[in-house]
Design a protein around this motif. Structure first.
Motif, PDB file in Angstrom:
ATOM      1  N   PRO A 256     -11.576  65.349  -6.098  1.00 15.80           N
ATOM      2  CA  PRO A 256     -11.021  64.206  -6.845  1.00 15.80           C
ATOM      3  C   PRO A 256     -11.375  64.319  -8.331  1.00 15.80           C
ATOM      4  N   ARG A 257     -10.379  64.032  -9.180  1.00 17.85           N
ATOM      5  CA  ARG A 257     -10.583  64.183 -10.623  1.00 17.85           C
ATOM      6  C   ARG A 257     -10.331  62.886 -11.394  1.00 17.85           C
ATOM      7  N   THR A 258      -9.607  61.986 -10.820  1.00 19.07           N
ATOM      8  CA  THR A 258      -9.356  60.724 -11.509  1.00 19.07           C
ATOM      9  C   THR A 258     -10.272  59.635 -10.984  1.00 19.07           C
ATOM     10  N   ALA A 259     -10.394  58.567 -11.779  1.00 21.53           N
ATOM     11  CA  ALA A 259     -11.268  57.464 -11.388  1.00 21.53           C
ATOM     12  C   ALA A 259     -10.783  56.792 -10.111  1.00 21.53           C
ATOM     13  N   ALA A 260      -9.457  56.683  -9.961  1.00 22.38           N
ATOM     14  CA  ALA A 260      -8.925  56.030  -8.757  1.00 22.38           C
ATOM     15  C   ALA A 260      -9.214  56.864  -7.506  1.00 22.38           C
ATOM     16  N   GLU A 261      -9.059  58.194  -7.602  1.00 18.60           N
ATOM     17  CA  GLU A 261      -9.319  59.053  -6.436  1.00 18.60           C
ATOM     18  C   GLU A 261     -10.797  59.022  -6.066  1.00 18.60           C
ATOM     19  N   ILE A 262     -11.680  59.061  -7.047  1.00 17.68           N
ATOM     20  CA  ILE A 262     -13.114  59.044  -6.758  1.00 17.68           C
ATOM     21  C   ILE A 262     -13.523  57.711  -6.150  1.00 17.68           C
ATOM     22  N   ALA A 263     -13.000  56.608  -6.710  1.00 19.59           N
ATOM     23  CA  ALA A 263     -13.328  55.285  -6.157  1.00 19.59           C
ATOM     24  C   ALA A 263     -12.794  55.136  -4.736  1.00 19.59           C
ATOM     25  N   ALA A 264     -11.613  55.701  -4.472  1.00 20.01           N
ATOM     26  CA  ALA A 264     -11.067  55.622  -3.108  1.00 20.01           C
ATOM     27  C   ALA A 264     -11.927  56.407  -2.129  1.00 20.01           C
ATOM     28  N   ALA A 265     -12.437  57.575  -2.562  1.00 23.95           N
ATOM     29  CA  ALA A 265     -13.308  58.356  -1.682  1.00 23.95           C
ATOM     30  C   ALA A 265     -14.614  57.626  -1.413  1.00 23.95           C
ATOM     31  N   LEU A 266     -15.107  56.855  -2.381  1.00 25.73           N
ATOM     32  CA  LEU A 266     -16.347  56.092  -2.200  1.00 25.73           C
ATOM     33  C   LEU A 266     -16.115  54.736  -1.541  1.00 25.73           C
ATOM     34  N   GLY A 267     -14.856  54.316  -1.449  1.00 25.51           N
ATOM     35  CA  GLY A 267     -14.572  52.996  -0.900  1.00 25.51           C
ATOM     36  C   GLY A 267     -14.987  51.896  -1.840  1.00 25.51           C
ATOM     37  N   GLU A 384     -35.566  45.552  -3.370  1.00 19.81           N
ATOM     38  CA  GLU A 384     -35.147  44.402  -4.171  1.00 19.81           C
ATOM     39  C   GLU A 384     -33.714  44.563  -4.666  1.00 19.81           C
ATOM     40  N   GLU A 385     -33.179  45.794  -4.517  1.00 23.27           N
ATOM     41  CA  GLU A 385     -31.810  46.032  -4.972  1.00 23.27           C
ATOM     42  C   GLU A 385     -30.835  45.529  -3.930  1.00 23.27           C
ATOM     43  N   SER A 386     -29.706  45.058  -4.403  1.00 25.55           N
ATOM     44  CA  SER A 386     -28.680  44.527  -3.493  1.00 25.55           C
ATOM     45  C   SER A 386     -27.324  45.167  -3.769  1.00 25.55           C
ATOM     46  N   GLY A 387     -27.339  46.387  -4.204  1.00 37.89           N
ATOM     47  CA  GLY A 387     -26.075  47.077  -4.462  1.00 37.89           C
ATOM     48  C   GLY A 387     -26.325  48.436  -5.086  1.00 37.89           C
ATOM     49  N   VAL A 388     -25.296  49.271  -5.063  1.00 34.87           N
ATOM     50  CA  VAL A 388     -25.379  50.626  -5.595  1.00 34.87           C
ATOM     51  C   VAL A 388     -24.260  50.836  -6.599  1.00 34.87           C
ATOM     52  N   LEU A 389     -24.623  51.401  -7.726  1.00 38.37           N
ATOM     53  CA  LEU A 389     -23.668  51.847  -8.741  1.00 38.37           C
ATOM     54  C   LEU A 389     -23.694  53.376  -8.757  1.00 38.37           C
ATOM     55  N   VAL A 390     -22.573  54.014  -8.435  1.00 40.45           N
ATOM     56  CA  VAL A 390     -22.493  55.468  -8.377  1.00 40.45           C
ATOM     57  C   VAL A 390     -22.012  55.978  -9.733  1.00 40.45           C
ATOM     58  N   VAL A 391     -22.796  56.863 -10.335  1.00 40.01           N
ATOM     59  CA  VAL A 391     -22.456  57.480 -11.622  1.00 40.01           C
ATOM     60  C   VAL A 391     -22.330  58.985 -11.374  1.00 40.01           C
ATOM     61  N   LEU A 392     -21.174  59.563 -11.709  1.00 40.34           N
ATOM     62  CA  LEU A 392     -20.949  60.978 -11.426  1.00 40.34           C
ATOM     63  C   LEU A 392     -19.882  61.524 -12.359  1.00 40.34           C
ATOM     64  N   SER A 393     -19.774  62.847 -12.378  1.00 40.17           N
ATOM     65  CA  SER A 393     -18.772  63.536 -13.182  1.00 40.17           C
ATOM     66  C   SER A 393     -17.507  63.748 -12.365  1.00 40.17           C
ATOM     67  N   ALA A 394     -16.362  63.757 -13.043  1.00 41.27           N
ATOM     68  CA  ALA A 394     -15.081  63.942 -12.366  1.00 41.27           C
ATOM     69  C   ALA A 394     -14.849  65.410 -12.050  1.00 41.27           C
ATOM     70  N   GLY A 395     -14.241  65.671 -10.876  1.00 38.15           N
ATOM     71  CA  GLY A 395     -13.872  67.021 -10.498  1.00 38.15           C
ATOM     72  C   GLY A 395     -15.007  67.918 -10.074  1.00 38.15           C
ATOM     73  N   ARG A 396     -16.199  67.370  -9.885  1.00 35.87           N
ATOM     74  CA  ARG A 396     -17.359  68.195  -9.533  1.00 35.87           C
ATOM     75  C   ARG A 396     -17.670  68.133  -8.051  1.00 35.87           C
ATOM     76  N   TRP A 397     -17.343  67.027  -7.400  1.00 28.82           N
ATOM     77  CA  TRP A 397     -17.726  66.820  -6.005  1.00 28.82           C
ATOM     78  C   TRP A 397     -16.486  66.660  -5.149  1.00 28.82           C
ATOM     79  N   THR A 398     -16.594  67.109  -3.905  1.00 31.48           N
ATOM     80  CA  THR A 398     -15.474  67.023  -2.983  1.00 31.48           C
ATOM     81  C   THR A 398     -15.389  65.620  -2.379  1.00 31.48           C
ATOM     82  N   ALA A 399     -14.235  65.341  -1.771  1.00 34.87           N
ATOM     83  CA  ALA A 399     -14.059  64.035  -1.140  1.00 34.87           C
ATOM     84  C   ALA A 399     -15.027  63.859   0.032  1.00 34.87           C
ATOM     85  N   GLU A 400     -15.320  64.954   0.748  1.00 35.46           N
ATOM     86  CA  GLU A 400     -16.279  64.856   1.850  1.00 35.46           C
ATOM     87  C   GLU A 400     -17.671  64.515   1.341  1.00 35.46           C
ATOM     88  N   GLU A 401     -18.076  65.103   0.223  1.00 31.94           N
ATOM     89  CA  GLU A 401     -19.395  64.797  -0.334  1.00 31.94           C
ATOM     90  C   GLU A 401     -19.463  63.358  -0.812  1.00 31.94           C
TER      91      GLU A 401
END
Length: 462
Positions: A256-267, A384-401
């Motif tokens: 995934p290379r776009t923000a929409a594709e990465i967000a869809a893979a992460l749900g 104490e945390e109640s959520g996760v913010l994922v920060v990553l680079s585009a096009g580096r990780w597969t949809a399975e990862e």
């Protein structure tokens, strides 16, 4: 890259970013070519020409070329040469013949030395001329010579019959008898002249004489492929294989290379982009070992298929975009909460982006940065945390990862609030030192983010 057309700029970017790997592949190919040259010793080729006088059809010339490389001719040449361990069957692979212009057959011989190549070519030519002359002479003595002789006998009998007819005619008594005797004499003379012209125009006699156009010239260089050609061809072949392999891998990549594709893979939901100055990643103490050093030496850690970083705007515009990301993040939180900023291990650009985001947030929301491996992600349990913010680079990780990362967050009891992309940019050079100091917060403000980036024990940044 998977859906883009391959352009020259893509090839150029590959050579710039993977030049060490491609150079190693070229050297490896040159070594393979050199090894092949040791297995195949050098060969030298000498050629000699034979002229076939007379009128020949193309099929006849091709037949003579086949005779020049026949087993009879080559076996006789091998017997005359008397080379130890070399028989006619081996020489047949080293001898070739072709039809040149002007009824010329060019015979070539290949051997391990120039002298042997010259002797082989001369001997094959000599045996070819001898064998062809013998075959032509046998034809002349048998069939070709029998037919003219039979014709001569027939003409002699006809001449005698004409004489008998002339004698039988009443000599000189009537005009008709004189004319008949004259016509018979002309016929006898015409038959004799025809036989004479036939003897002079006998094609078998012309074809029986072949002319060797001088001895073979001793070759001055090796026959291809030479050692230099094998070395250069091996280097070029391995280089092309490396280029084709890179292009094929990029074409088959489904990262995934776009923000929409990465967000869809992460749900989750894309929250924006954080610009990070493009710089060489620092070597961490855990990045050690022979394989890591090899990857670093061959530029395997450098992404070649990523487009060149664009030039960023001014620092104020970058800070505005960072504040907008933080504002979107706060809008998704019902109340001030603590969040876990998850960065895939090895993504230095995302790690720096998380540090800038942490400095820009200023504690609202309160972020704690952790790095988790992408292949087997393990996210700290919910404290104490109640959520996760994922920060990553585009096009580096597969949809399975990315899906595995989202599952790890769910197993730890975290909800993925959003995803932020790290965008490497080229910074503009500072115009003056005073303006750099007055542009906003100093660069050291992002230092605390890097200090907590390695905290994976569950402790928070307070």
């Amino acid at each position: 890259m998977s859906d883009d057309t391959i352009r020259l700029v893509t090839i150029g970017r590959m050579f710039r970013r993977r030049r060490r790997l491609l150079a190693v592949l070229a050297v490896l190919g040159a070594l393979v070519g050199y090894g092949a040259s040791l297995l195949f010793p050098p060969r030298y080729t000498a050629s000699a020409s034979v002229l076939l006088p007379g009128a020949w059809e193309e099929r006849e010339l091709l037949t003579q070329a086949e005779i020049a490389t026949s087993s009879v001719v080559v076996d006789r040449a091998a017997a005359e040469l008397g080379w130890s361990g070399v028989d006619g069957s081996e020489l047949r692979d080293r001898v070739s013949a072709r039809v040149a212009d002007g009824n010329i057959i060019e015979v070539s011989g290949t051997a391990g030395t120039p002298e042997r190549a010259q002797r082989l070519s001369d001997q094959v030519v000599q045996q070819f001329v001898t064998f062809a002359a013998r075959v032509a002479g046998a034809d002349v003595d048998s069939e070709a010579a029998a037919r003219p002789e039979a014709l001569r006998q027939l003409v002699a009998r006809t001449s005698r019959r004409i004489t008998e007819l002339a004698d039988a005619v009443d000599p000189g008594r009537t005009v008709e008898s004189v004319q008949t005797r004259t016509e018979l004499a002309k016929l006898r003379t015409a038959l004799r002249e025809a036989v004479t012209r036939l003897d002079q125009a006998d094609p078998a006699a012309d074809r029986a004489t072949m002319v060797v156009m001088g001895p073979a010239v001793r070759p001055a260089g090796e026959a291809p492929p030479t050692r230099t050609q094998l070395v250069g061809g091996g280097a070029l072949l391995f280089l092309l294989l490396g280029v084709v392999g890179h292009l094929a891998a990029a074409r088959m990549s489904r990262r995934p290379r776009t923000a929409a594709e990465i967000a869809a893979a992460l749900g989750s939901t894309p929250l924006g982009t954080v610009e990070v100055p493009d710089e060489q990643p620092a070597h961490r103490p855990e990045d050690r070992g022979p394989w890591v050093r090899i990857r670093r030496l061959l530029d395997l850690d450098v992404r070649w298929d990523a487009p060149a970083p664009h030039t960023s705007g001014d620092e104020a515009g970058g800070r505005v975009r960072h504040r907008r990301v933080c504002a979107r993040l706060r809008d998704r939180l019902p109340a001030p909460r603590r969040l876990l900023a998850v960065v895939p291990d090895g993504d230095g650009t995302a790690r720096r982006a998380a540090g800038q985001l942490l400095a820009e947030a200023g504690g609202d929301p309160l972020l704690r940065v952790v790095e988790v491996p992408a292949h087997r992600p393990v996210v700290p349990d919910r404290d104490e945390e109640s959520g996760v913010l994922v920060v990553l680079s585009a096009g580096r990780w597969t949809a399975e990862e990315l899906a595995g990362l989202a599952e790890a967050c769910a197993d730890a009891g975290h909800e993925v609030v959003g995803a932020v992309l790290a965008d490497p940019v080229r910074t503009r050079p500072a115009r003056s030192a005073g303006r750099s100091r007055s542009a906003g917060r100093p660069r050291d403000a992002a230092t605390p983010a890097l200090a907590v980036a390695d905290d994976t024990t569950g402790g928070g940044a307070r």
